[in-house]
Structures are given as structure tokens and as C-alpha cells.
Write a protein that holds these residues in place. Structure first.
Motif, PDB file in Angstrom:
ATOM      1  N   THR A  54      55.809 -21.796 -61.564  1.00 48.77           N
ATOM      2  CA  THR A  54      55.938 -20.556 -62.332  1.00 48.77           C
ATOM      3  C   THR A  54      56.101 -19.362 -61.403  1.00 48.77           C
ATOM      4  N   LEU A  83      51.162 -10.669 -67.546  1.00 44.05           N
ATOM      5  CA  LEU A  83      52.541 -10.204 -67.718  1.00 44.05           C
ATOM      6  C   LEU A  83      52.608  -8.881 -68.477  1.00 44.05           C
ATOM      7  N   ARG A 100      49.247 -16.134 -65.031  1.00 43.11           N
ATOM      8  CA  ARG A 100      50.411 -15.259 -64.908  1.00 43.11           C
ATOM      9  C   ARG A 100      50.811 -14.681 -66.264  1.00 43.11           C
ATOM     10  N   ASN A 101      50.748 -15.496 -67.301  1.00 51.01           N
ATOM     11  CA  ASN A 101      51.100 -15.001 -68.637  1.00 51.01           C
ATOM     12  C   ASN A 101      50.114 -13.947 -69.127  1.00 51.01           C
ATOM     13  N   ALA A 102      48.836 -14.133 -68.762  1.00 57.36           N
ATOM     14  CA  ALA A 102      47.827 -13.171 -69.181  1.00 57.36           C
ATOM     15  C   ALA A 102      48.063 -11.802 -68.559  1.00 57.36           C
ATOM     16  N   GLN A 142      41.511 -21.075 -69.398  1.00 54.21           N
ATOM     17  CA  GLN A 142      42.034 -20.466 -70.622  1.00 54.21           C
ATOM     18  C   GLN A 142      40.939 -19.735 -71.391  1.00 54.21           C
ATOM     19  N   PRO A 194      50.289 -20.906 -64.965  1.00 48.53           N
ATOM     20  CA  PRO A 194      51.004 -20.131 -65.994  1.00 48.53           C
ATOM     21  C   PRO A 194      50.052 -19.355 -66.891  1.00 48.53           C
ATOM     22  N   GLU A 195      48.867 -19.928 -67.158  1.00 50.20           N
ATOM     23  CA  GLU A 195      47.893 -19.255 -68.016  1.00 50.20           C
ATOM     24  C   GLU A 195      47.472 -17.902 -67.431  1.00 50.20           C
TER      25      GLU A 195
END
Length: 225
Positions: A189, A118, A114-116, A64, A111-112
Motif C-alpha cells: 500500500t 488519508l 494508512r486509510n485512517a 482496527q 492499509p488500516e
């Protein structure tokens, strides 16, 4: 239909390793003047950068912190979008290394991570529009399901694992097809799966030209309306 009134299209191509995504998407990019976006190279680039920083996929706090420090940009190479990290495009030799091959699915499952990516991936639409492309063709594993579920055209390519392993070996690849499939399909995810409504194409016994033509026909028909 004039260039000014032509619709902006998004072509989503999903599939596992060596299923034919890259070759077919690049060909479609050339044929229809679409920005080509290989999201797999994005995850590989991030993996290479995190490994360079000695960050392990199991250390979520470190992941993160590192992700928050990354600055993404886009550089065009012909019709292809290259991701910049801190103003640098990670060399292809580095993102295709054995070390990255061994770790990319583990980082991509977070997820950290993939979200970054997106918003960055969706932002390639703005890049394509600004550079005068007719649209974009994006390849990956969750394009038609997560990134662009409302894409104009959605395709899912698959092939027998033995054939895909043969293709990857002929390209000099060193990653395990079955292990990549297991990791990509079982992550919580955005797992690798054929999105509902997408056109599924078995490329095992098809030539590149045949695969491309299967996808090009509906695209050409839609653009001619």
C-alpha cells in the motif's frame, strides 16, 4: 496580485529518511507562508499510541479496534501542524524513540493505518485555509502519489544511503536507513517511489539552501504570475 486573489497552493515533498524533506519543507513554509505538515510524525504518533496500548502490527483485529477508537485533531505550533490523538500531542521525544523507530514502518505498511490517516491528511487543506495560509507544504512518502496527486508542485528528494545515514547519526537518530528504505519501498500500500511527473532532486552533494532554491524557483514564479 492581492492577497485575496492569490492562488492556494499545495507543495508535495516525498523522499526517504534523512533525504532533506523536513528542513527544506520548513524553510519553504517560512518563505511562502505555507502550513507545514510532516506526515511522518503522524505515523510515528499513531505508532507510539498503539505501542502504548500494547497493540502489535501483526494483530490486525487489535489494530482496527484501536484505530477506530482514536480521535484526531490538529494543533498549530508556529506554521507547523501537530496531530492530536485524543486531545494530546505525542511528545517529540516519544515519537523519536528507538521503540517507535523499530516499529513505525511496520504499522505504516498496514492499509488500516494508512486509510485512517488519508482523510485527516487531506483535511489539512481546510486547516491551512481557515488559518489564512497561502497554501500548505506536506512532506512524507506518498504525498505526491496518493494524498495529493494533483498538488500544485511535487518534488521527490533522494540521496545516497551512506550520506543519509551520516545525516541521521548527526541528528542523534537511531533507525537503519537501508532497512527503512526496504520496508517503505516494498509495502503493498502506497510504497515509497518517485511519483510520475514529480521533480526528482538528488540532495547528496547539495546544501540545504541549494535544495530549497531548486524548489522555491518554480513556486515563486507561479505565485508571481
Amino acid at each position: 496580485m492581492t492577497a485575496a486573489t492569490q492562488p492556494f497552493i499545495i507543495v508535495a515533498i516525498d523522499g526517504g529518511a534523512a533525504s532533506g524533506k523536513s528542513s527544506s519543507s520548513r524553510t519553504l513554509s517560512d518563505r511562502f507562508n505555507l502550513l507545514h505538515v510532516d506526515t511522518g510524525s503522524f505515523y510515528r504518533g499513531i505508532t507510539a499510541e498503539l505501542l502504548r496500548r500494547k497493540v502489535a502490527a501483526t494483530d490486525l483485529g487489535a489494530v482496527q479496534a484501536a484505530i477506530a477508537d482514536l480521535k484526531f485533531g490538529t494543533r498549530l505550533e508556529g506554521r507547523s501542524a501537530q496531530m492530536e490523538i485524543g486531545g494530546r500531542v505525542v511528545p517529540d521525544a516519544e515519537i523519536r524513540s528507538r521503540e517507535v523507530n523499530d516499529h513505525v514502518s511496520h504499522f505504516a505498511a498496514l492499509p488500516e493505518v494508512r486509510n485512517a490517516l488519508l482523510a485527516y491528511q487531506r483535511g489539512q487543506v481546510d486547516v491551512a485555509r481557515a488559518r489564512g495560509f497561502r497554501g500548505l507544504v506536506m512532506e512524507g512518502r506518498d504525498i505526491g502519489s496518493v494524498i495529493f496527486p494533483d498538488a500544485t508542485y511535487r518534488f521527490f528528494l533522494h540521496a545516497h544511503p551512506e550520506e543519509r545515514a551520516r545525516r541521521r547519526a548527526s541528528e542523534g537518530g537511531q533507525d537503519s536507513i537501508r532497512e527503512r528504505d526496504r520496508l517503505d519501498s516494498s509495502r503493498k500500500t502506497a510504497p515509497l517511489a518517485c511519483p510520475p511527473g514529480a521533480v526528482s532532486i538528488d540532495t547528496t552533494h547539495l546544501t540545504l539552501a541549494e535544495v530549497v532554491e531548486t524548489m522555491a524557483k518554480p513556486i515563486a514564479a507561479g505565485l508571481s504570475v
